[in-house]
Motif scaffolding. Structure first.
Motif, PDB file in Angstrom:
ATOM      1  N   PRO A 126      68.262 -15.026  48.858  1.00 32.82           N
ATOM      2  CA  PRO A 126      66.946 -14.759  49.444  1.00 32.82           C
ATOM      3  C   PRO A 126      66.972 -13.642  50.482  1.00 32.82           C
ATOM      4  N   ASN A 127      68.038 -13.534  51.247  1.00 30.50           N
ATOM      5  CA  ASN A 127      68.101 -12.487  52.265  1.00 30.50           C
ATOM      6  C   ASN A 127      68.243 -11.099  51.652  1.00 30.50           C
ATOM      7  N   MET A 128      68.968 -10.988  50.555  1.00 30.64           N
ATOM      8  CA  MET A 128      69.070  -9.700  49.867  1.00 30.64           C
ATOM      9  C   MET A 128      67.688  -9.305  49.335  1.00 30.64           C
ATOM     10  N   ILE A 129      66.961 -10.259  48.789  1.00 27.39           N
ATOM     11  CA  ILE A 129      65.623  -9.992  48.278  1.00 27.39           C
ATOM     12  C   ILE A 129      64.702  -9.539  49.414  1.00 27.39           C
ATOM     13  N   LYS A 130      64.798 -10.184  50.571  1.00 30.49           N
ATOM     14  CA  LYS A 130      63.968  -9.787  51.718  1.00 30.49           C
ATOM     15  C   LYS A 130      64.220  -8.331  52.100  1.00 30.49           C
ATOM     16  N   VAL A 131      65.485  -7.931  52.156  1.00 31.88           N
ATOM     17  CA  VAL A 131      65.828  -6.546  52.474  1.00 31.88           C
ATOM     18  C   VAL A 131      65.282  -5.621  51.386  1.00 31.88           C
ATOM     19  N   GLY A 132      65.459  -6.012  50.134  1.00 28.79           N
ATOM     20  CA  GLY A 132      64.977  -5.199  49.020  1.00 28.79           C
ATOM     21  C   GLY A 132      63.470  -5.030  49.008  1.00 28.79           C
ATOM     22  N   VAL A 133      62.741  -6.089  49.298  1.00 27.09           N
ATOM     23  CA  VAL A 133      61.275  -6.019  49.317  1.00 27.09           C
ATOM     24  C   VAL A 133      60.823  -5.015  50.372  1.00 27.09           C
ATOM     25  N   LYS A 134      61.468  -5.005  51.515  1.00 35.54           N
ATOM     26  CA  LYS A 134      61.121  -4.030  52.559  1.00 35.54           C
ATOM     27  C   LYS A 134      61.381  -2.602  52.080  1.00 35.54           C
ATOM     28  N   LYS A 135      62.489  -2.385  51.340  1.00 38.18           N
ATOM     29  CA  LYS A 135      62.775  -1.052  50.795  1.00 38.18           C
ATOM     30  C   LYS A 135      61.714  -0.642  49.783  1.00 38.18           C
ATOM     31  N   VAL A 136      61.332  -1.560  48.923  1.00 36.36           N
ATOM     32  CA  VAL A 136      60.310  -1.279  47.914  1.00 36.36           C
ATOM     33  C   VAL A 136      58.997  -0.900  48.603  1.00 36.36           C
ATOM     34  N   GLU A 137      58.648  -1.623  49.649  1.00 32.40           N
ATOM     35  CA  GLU A 137      57.422  -1.309  50.394  1.00 32.40           C
ATOM     36  C   GLU A 137      57.513   0.072  51.041  1.00 32.40           C
ATOM     37  N   ARG A 138      58.653   0.389  51.671  1.00 30.67           N
ATOM     38  CA  ARG A 138      58.822   1.694  52.319  1.00 30.67           C
ATOM     39  C   ARG A 138      58.715   2.840  51.322  1.00 30.67           C
ATOM     40  N   LYS A 139      59.146   2.600  50.093  1.00 28.08           N
ATOM     41  CA  LYS A 139      59.138   3.641  49.066  1.00 28.08           C
ATOM     42  C   LYS A 139      57.837   3.643  48.253  1.00 28.08           C
ATOM     43  N   HIS A 140      56.893   2.790  48.646  1.00 30.21           N
ATOM     44  CA  HIS A 140      55.575   2.715  47.999  1.00 30.21           C
ATOM     45  C   HIS A 140      55.689   2.425  46.502  1.00 30.21           C
ATOM     46  N   LEU A 141      56.558   1.469  46.157  1.00 31.25           N
ATOM     47  CA  LEU A 141      56.760   1.109  44.755  1.00 31.25           C
ATOM     48  C   LEU A 141      56.354  -0.339  44.459  1.00 31.25           C
ATOM     49  N   VAL A 142      55.532  -0.919  45.329  1.00 31.90           N
ATOM     50  CA  VAL A 142      55.142  -2.322  45.181  1.00 31.90           C
ATOM     51  C   VAL A 142      54.450  -2.585  43.845  1.00 31.90           C
ATOM     52  N   SER A 143      53.713  -1.615  43.336  1.00 32.42           N
ATOM     53  CA  SER A 143      53.018  -1.821  42.068  1.00 32.42           C
ATOM     54  C   SER A 143      53.960  -1.719  40.862  1.00 32.42           C
ATOM     55  N   ASN A 144      55.184  -1.215  41.063  1.00 26.81           N
ATOM     56  CA  ASN A 144      56.132  -1.055  39.960  1.00 26.81           C
ATOM     57  C   ASN A 144      57.325  -2.005  40.024  1.00 26.81           C
ATOM     58  N   VAL A 145      57.702  -2.427  41.226  1.00 25.74           N
ATOM     59  CA  VAL A 145      58.930  -3.204  41.403  1.00 25.74           C
ATOM     60  C   VAL A 145      58.614  -4.551  42.038  1.00 25.74           C
ATOM     61  N   ASN A 146      59.033  -5.611  41.367  1.00 27.54           N
ATOM     62  CA  ASN A 146      58.866  -6.974  41.858  1.00 27.54           C
ATOM     63  C   ASN A 146      60.254  -7.594  42.011  1.00 27.54           C
ATOM     64  N   LEU A 147      60.637  -7.918  43.239  1.00 26.20           N
ATOM     65  CA  LEU A 147      61.929  -8.555  43.489  1.00 26.20           C
ATOM     66  C   LEU A 147      61.701 -10.014  43.820  1.00 26.20           C
ATOM     67  N   GLN A 148      62.539 -10.873  43.229  1.00 29.03           N
ATOM     68  CA  GLN A 148      62.388 -12.306  43.448  1.00 29.03           C
ATOM     69  C   GLN A 148      63.722 -13.020  43.371  1.00 29.03           C
ATOM     70  N   VAL A 149      63.784 -14.166  44.032  1.00 29.84           N
ATOM     71  CA  VAL A 149      64.982 -14.990  43.970  1.00 29.84           C
ATOM     72  C   VAL A 149      65.055 -15.586  42.575  1.00 29.84           C
ATOM     73  N   GLY A 150      66.216 -15.469  41.967  1.00 30.30           N
ATOM     74  CA  GLY A 150      66.400 -16.008  40.630  1.00 30.30           C
ATOM     75  C   GLY A 150      67.861 -16.024  40.240  1.00 30.30           C
TER      76      GLY A 150
END
Length: 147
Positions: free
Chosen positions: A86-110
């Protein structure tokens, strides 16, 4: 989906705990300890992936999402990344947001050994360095092929 921590010493739980503990400094460590070779290998993987022009891609053991982000930047319209930590995903989600890729990249615990998607849901699935941490390599590879 959040996977519960167990008290057992399975490889899966040890891997999850280890990466949860280093998530905030993982990117630096990965680039530094590999002398930047990790970036080169990701670029090679993306070049091979893009030959098939996939629209929906799964990135197993995505970590902080570097490979998923590269796939989206290369033109994949929908990238899903899963990781045990979960912590890796949290860091990744912040990177995705900073790069404005939220509409293309979905990160989730799995869990790569029990992927929560239907058969043939993705056009392609990929994994970079996380494959070394699979508890059951064969099961992970079979799941990769299944979805």
């Amino acid at each position: 989906m959040v996977l519960p921590y167990n008290n057992d010493k399975s490889k899966k739980n040890e891997v999850r705990a280890m990466f949860d503990n280093i998530a905030f400094r993982y990117d630096f460590l990965n680039h530094f300890l590999s002398f930047g070779i990790d970036v080169y290998w990701r670029k090679r993987l993306i070049a091979l992936l893009m030959k098939s022009k996939p629209e929906k891609v799964l990135d197993m053991a995505t970590g902080t999402g570097d490979l998923a982000i590269m796939a989206a930047k290369a033109g994949v319209s929908e990238v899903t990344g899963i990781d045990l930590s979960p912590n890796m995903i949290k860091v990744g989600v912040k990177k995705v947001e900073r790069k404005h890729l939220v509409s293309n990249v979905n990160l989730q615990v799995g869990d790569a050994e029990g992927i929560n998607f239907d058969h043939n849901y993705f056009d392609a699935s990929m994994v970079a360095f996380g494959v070394r941490n699979f508890d059951d390599l064969e099961k992970g590879l079979l799941e990769m092929n299944r979805v």
